[in-house]
Design an enzyme around this catalytic site. Sequence first.
Site, PDB file in Angstrom:
ATOM      1  N   GLY A  93      46.941  91.651  27.600  1.00  0.00           N
ATOM      2  CA  GLY A  93      47.188  93.069  27.846  1.00  0.00           C
ATOM      3  C   GLY A  93      47.515  93.395  29.292  1.00  0.00           C
TER       4      GLY A  93
ATOM      5  N   GLY B 228      49.186  90.939  20.743  1.00  0.00           N
ATOM      6  CA  GLY B 228      48.488  92.216  20.785  1.00  0.00           C
ATOM      7  C   GLY B 228      49.475  93.360  20.880  1.00  0.00           C
ATOM      8  N   GLY B 229      49.722  93.813  22.109  1.00  0.00           N
ATOM      9  CA  GLY B 229      50.561  94.996  22.353  1.00  0.00           C
ATOM     10  C   GLY B 229      51.874  94.993  21.596  1.00  0.00           C
TER      11      GLY B 229
ATOM     12  CB  SER C  15      51.402  89.450  28.301  1.00  0.00           C
ATOM     13  OG  SER C  15      50.316  90.254  28.732  1.00  0.00           O
TER      14      SER C  15
ATOM     15  CG  ASN D 254      44.170  91.404  17.827  1.00  0.00           C
ATOM     16  OD1 ASN D 254      43.650  92.208  17.045  1.00  0.00           O
ATOM     17  ND2 ASN D 254      43.588  91.001  18.956  1.00  0.00           N
ATOM     18  CD1 TRP D 255      48.746  95.162  14.407  1.00  0.00           C
ATOM     19  CD2 TRP D 255      48.115  96.732  12.921  1.00  0.00           C
ATOM     20  NE1 TRP D 255      49.772  95.326  13.505  1.00  0.00           N
ATOM     21  CE2 TRP D 255      49.409  96.282  12.579  1.00  0.00           C
ATOM     22  CE3 TRP D 255      47.515  97.715  12.133  1.00  0.00           C
ATOM     23  CZ2 TRP D 255      50.117  96.781  11.476  1.00  0.00           C
ATOM     24  CZ3 TRP D 255      48.211  98.210  11.039  1.00  0.00           C
ATOM     25  CH2 TRP D 255      49.500  97.750  10.717  1.00  0.00           C
ATOM     26  CE  LYS D 256      44.582  93.314  21.788  1.00  0.00           C
ATOM     27  NZ  LYS D 256      44.377  92.996  23.177  1.00  0.00           N
TER      28      LYS D 256
ATOM     29  CD  GLU E  44      40.783  92.893  23.597  1.00  0.00           C
ATOM     30  OE1 GLU E  44      40.773  93.284  22.420  1.00  0.00           O
ATOM     31  OE2 GLU E  44      41.834  92.771  24.264  1.00  0.00           O
TER      32      GLU E  44
ATOM     33  CG  HIS F 219      40.292  88.937  20.780  1.00  0.00           C
ATOM     34  ND1 HIS F 219      40.161  89.687  21.932  1.00  0.00           N
ATOM     35  CD2 HIS F 219      41.621  88.742  20.607  1.00  0.00           C
ATOM     36  CE1 HIS F 219      41.363  89.936  22.421  1.00  0.00           C
ATOM     37  NE2 HIS F 219      42.269  89.376  21.637  1.00  0.00           N
TER      38      HIS F 219
ATOM     39  CD  GLU G 114      44.524  85.736  22.321  1.00  0.00           C
ATOM     40  OE1 GLU G 114      45.601  86.192  21.976  1.00  0.00           O
ATOM     41  OE2 GLU G 114      43.459  86.377  22.278  1.00  0.00           O
TER      42      GLU G 114
HETATM   43  C1  PEP Z   1      45.453  89.661  22.094  1.00  0.00           C
HETATM   44  O1  PEP Z   1      44.729  90.634  22.157  1.00  0.00           O
HETATM   45  O2  PEP Z   1      45.148  88.731  21.317  1.00  0.00           O
HETATM   46  C2  PEP Z   1      46.647  89.625  22.922  1.00  0.00           C
HETATM   47  C3  PEP Z   1      47.259  88.493  23.097  1.00  0.00           C
HETATM   48  O3  PEP Z   1      47.025  90.818  23.475  1.00  0.00           O
HETATM   49  P1  PEP Z   1      48.388  91.106  24.304  1.00  0.00           P
HETATM   50  O4  PEP Z   1      49.513  90.459  23.518  1.00  0.00           O
HETATM   51  O5  PEP Z   1      48.497  92.576  24.358  1.00  0.00           O
HETATM   52  O6  PEP Z   1      48.230  90.456  25.633  1.00  0.00           O
END
Ligand code: PEP
Length: 251
Positions: free
Chosen positions: A172, A234-235, A213, A9-11, A96, A94, A166
């Site tokens: 994050g 994500g990251g 994470s 997930n590049w956001k 966010e 999501h 999640e």
């Molecule tokens: C996400 O945004 O779906 C996510 C899991 O982010 P991160 O891996 O950065 O925690």
Amino acid sequence: MRRPIIAGNWKMNNTKAQTYALLNDLVPLVADAEAEVVICVPYTSIWAAGEAIKGTNIHLGAENVHWAEKGAFTGEISADMLLEQGVEYVIIGHSERRQYFGETDETVNKRVLTALAKGLKPIICVGETLEEREGGKVEEVLVRQTTEALKGVDKDQLDKIVIAYEPVWAIGTGKTATAQDANDTIAIIRNTIAKLYCPKCAEEKVRIQYGGSMNPKNAKELMAMPQIDGGLIGGASLKAVDFSQVVKYNG
Ligand code: PEP
């Protein structure tokens, strides 16, 4: 057998040039992956990403979709627009979006129904906040989010659906749920699907990812758990080497 699925997930990251650069690095690194590989990218990167992964084992995803066919919904995007660009998966709900953009269980459900009707595969995000976890509400929240998201979804559509568990406090933040905790919580979601549809449907049709994470260091342990069918990343999906190491979690 539920095939593992690792999705990035590049956001709101990566310009067109950065998209080409990252994917040119990523493609050879994951070419022999056993897991299904998906990248969910911003709208402005979809075309470039589609070009960069053409003919490879990487599947294309978007980060949201509107429920209406078309019309006066400034800033939104329709399923047809995504499909025309070769999009196959779409993240829906999501945390966010729920936290900053007013996404509710009801709008998540509308997006899911439209995505399925149009032939997109939804990656539906569910998860509790820290407050809900500390208040002992994990099960209540996950049962509600899962049940509401799947309202009106037919049993024969279940194999098109991926659910991403999640925990909001792990996104994050560098904090990960322990593998055992993630596994046990995902079991709550699977059990909810079993009750809504049938135990065999939950066991065989729906893949449930962990997200929060997840990175090259913890992916192997998380993916070894029987309930965890993949990850939403994500990251760590923003660096080709890191993402490829999560994709190839067995080393
Ligand atoms: C996400 O945004 O779906 C996510 C899991 O982010 P991160 O891996 O950065 O925690």
